[in-house]
Enzyme design. Structure first.
Site, PDB file in Angstrom:
ATOM      1  N   TYR A  94       0.845  -1.199   0.000  1.00  0.00           N
ATOM      2  CA  TYR A  94       0.000   0.000   0.000  1.00  0.00           C
ATOM      3  C   TYR A  94       0.876   1.243   0.000  1.00  0.00           C
ATOM      4  CZ  TYR A  94       1.083   0.218   5.014  1.00  0.00           C
ATOM      5  OH  TYR A  94       1.743   0.287   6.220  1.00  0.00           O
ATOM      6  N   CYS A  95       0.253   2.377  -0.354  1.00  0.00           N
ATOM      7  CA  CYS A  95       0.895   3.682  -0.213  1.00  0.00           C
ATOM      8  C   CYS A  95      -0.021   4.542   0.657  1.00  0.00           C
ATOM      9  CB  CYS A  95       1.171   4.316  -1.572  1.00  0.00           C
ATOM     10  SG  CYS A  95      -0.308   4.661  -2.556  1.00  0.00           S
ATOM     11  N   PHE A  96       0.047   5.857   0.514  1.00  0.00           N
ATOM     12  CA  PHE A  96      -0.742   6.690   1.425  1.00  0.00           C
ATOM     13  C   PHE A  96      -2.239   6.590   1.149  1.00  0.00           C
ATOM     14  CE2 PHE A  96      -2.590  10.831   2.752  1.00  0.00           C
ATOM     15  CZ  PHE A  96      -2.439  10.646   4.110  1.00  0.00           C
ATOM     16  N   TYR A 124      -2.953   3.575   3.245  1.00  0.00           N
ATOM     17  CA  TYR A 124      -2.749   3.862   4.667  1.00  0.00           C
ATOM     18  C   TYR A 124      -3.874   4.724   5.234  1.00  0.00           C
ATOM     19  CZ  TYR A 124      -0.916   6.162   8.813  1.00  0.00           C
ATOM     20  OH  TYR A 124      -0.776   6.666  10.082  1.00  0.00           O
TER      21      TYR A 124
END
Length: 368
Positions: A94-96, A124
Site C-alpha cells: 500500500y501507499c498513502f 494507509y
C-alpha cells in the site's frame, strides 16, 4: 493472483504482512504494527516530485518520478519488494491513499519480477480511518470499567491477567507515572492509536463486549488517550485494587529499579547502562521536585544517591526502599487518597488481587 482488498478488518485480524511503499518520513510519523517500509521514493525524491507537482502538474511530476527512480535504483527497490513478496506470499502492499505509488510498485513488481502482488485499496489513509472508527465504535457500543488503586498495588499485573483488559501502558510503552519511562522511547501518537485499535478489534472479534482499563491521566508519557475514551473514564464504574504497603514497595522496587536497570544494561552494557539508569532515576525524581517541595526532594534525592552507590558497589537494591517508602506515603498516597474520594460514588467493588480478578472475571463484570 489474489485480488486487491479493502477488507481492513480481515487484514488486521489476520496480522497480514504489509509492505508500506510510503517515504521513510511518512512511515516514521505513524505506521501499523509489523509493517515493513520499502519505499518507492526516498524522502528527497518525494520532496522533488511534490515540488514539481505543485509547479508543473501531475504529468510532469510522474515523469520526474520515473527519471529519479530508474536504472539501478529502480532495480534495487524492485528486488527488495520481490524479496518481501516471496517471503510473505499472503501479504499486501500500500501507499498513502492507495493511488499511484502503490499502483506503480505493483506494476513494476509484475513487469520486472514476474510477481503479482495485491494492494490495499484506499491505502494507509483508509486503514488508519478504519482503526480510528474501531476505537470510536467500541467507546459507543461496549461497556468499560476503570481499574483504580494506589501506586504500586499492581493494577497492570491484574489487567494483564484479564482477557478483556486493555493495557494502555503497554501500547504507550510507558508505566504512566513520573518514573514511567522505559530505557527505549515511546511510539508515535499514531502508532499508539493503531496498536490500541487493533487490540480492541481482536478482543471484540473474540467476543469481548466489555473492557477493563487502568485509571490513567489523559496522557501516558507522550501518548494521549483517545479523547472519547478519556471522557468516558471520568464516568465509568471503578473497581479499586488494594494491597499491603510492603507488597507495594516491593512492586515499585521491581518495576522502577530492578527491571529498569536491567533494560538499560541490556541495551548499553553494565557500566554505561548503569550510569544511564541512575541518571534516569534521578531525573524522574527531579521531575516532581516542585510538587515534593525543596526539603523533601533533597532528602529523597540523598537517599536515592546512597541507594544507587550501594547498588553500583555490590548489586544490592534493598537500600532503594529508603526513598521508595516515603515517596509513597508522603507524596503518592495523599494524592491517590484524594482521587479515590472524588471517585467514591463510582466505586462498585474493592478488594485484593484475587478478589478483584474474580470480580472482573465474573458474569456481571462490574457493570452496574
Amino acid at each position: 493472483m489474489r485480488a486487491d482488498t479493502r477488507d481492513f478488518r480481515a487484514l488486521f485480524l489476520g496480522d497480514a504482512p504489509l509492505l508500506d511503499t510510503r517515504a521513510p518520513v511518512e512511515f516514521a510519523k505513524g505506521a501499523f504494527p509489523g509493517a515493513v517500509n520499502l519505499p518507492l521514493m526516498s524522502d528527497a525524491e518525494r520532496h522533488k516530485v511534490g515540488l514539481c507537482y505543485k509547479q508543473q502538474g501531475q504529468d510532469a511530476a510522474i515523469a520526474l518520478g520515473h527519471r529519479l527512480v530508474s536504472g539501478a535504483v529502480k532495480a534495487e527497490r524492485v528486488a527488495a519488494w520481490a524479496a518481501f513478496a516471496q517471503a510473505h506470499p499472503e501479504g499486501y502492499l500500500y501507499c498513502f491513499r492507495g493511488g499511484l505509488r502503490s499502483q506503480i510498485s505493483q506494476a513494476w513488481l509484475r513487469e520486472e519480477a514476474g510477481i503479482a502482488y495485491p494492494r490495499v485499496i484506499g491505502g494507509y489513509k483508509a486503514m488508519r480511518g478504519f482503526l480510528l472508527e474501531t476505537i470510536e465504535q467500541a467507546i459507543a457500543e461496549c461497556g468499560f470499567v476503570v481499574l483504580g488503586g494506589m501506586t504500586g498495588t499492581g493494577k497492570t499485573d491484574v489487567l494483564r491477567q484479564l482477557d478483556h483488559g486493555l493495557d494502555l501502558e503497554a501500547h504507550a510503552h510507558h508505566r504512566g507515572s513520573s518514573f514511567g519511562k522505559h530505557a527505549t522511547g515511546q511510539p508515535a501518537q499514531i502508532d499508539f492509536d493503531n496498536r490500541l485499535a487493533i487490540d480492541i478489534l481482536k478482543k471484540r472479534a473474540a467476543g469481548c463486549r466489555q473492557f477493563v482499563v487502568e485509571d490513567e491521566s489523559q496522557a501516558i508519557g507522550s501518548c494521549s488517550l483517545p479523547f472519547g475514551l478519556y471522557q468516558g473514564m471520568q464516568r465509568y464504574p471503578v473497581v479499586w485494587l488494594e494491597d499491603t504497603q510492603p507488597a507495594r514497595v516491593q512492586r515499585i522496587l521491581r518495576d522502577y529499579v530492578i527491571d529498569l536497570c536491567g533494560e538499560f544494561t541490556a541495551l548499553h552494557g553494565e557500566q554505561d547502562g548503569f550510569g544511564l539508569y541512575a541518571a534516569r532515576l534521578r531525573q524522574s525524581l527531579d521531575n516532581i521536585a516542585r510538587r515534593l517541595g525543596g526539603e523533601r526532594h533533597r532528602r529523597l534525592a540523598a537517599l536515592m544517591d546512597e541507594a544507587l552507590a550501594r547498588q553500583a558497589g555490590d548489586g544490592s537494591v534493598d537500600a532503594h526502599r529508603a526513598w521508595i517508602e516515603p515517596l509513597l506515603t508522603e507524596y503518592y498516597d495523599p494524592m491517590y487518597a484524594y482521587q479515590r474520594q472524588a471517585k467514591a460514588a463510582r466505586i462498585v467493588f474493592t478488594g485484593d488481587h484475587q478478589e478483584v480478578l474474580d470480580y472482573l472475571r465474573g458474569p456481571g463484570r462490574a457493570l452496574p
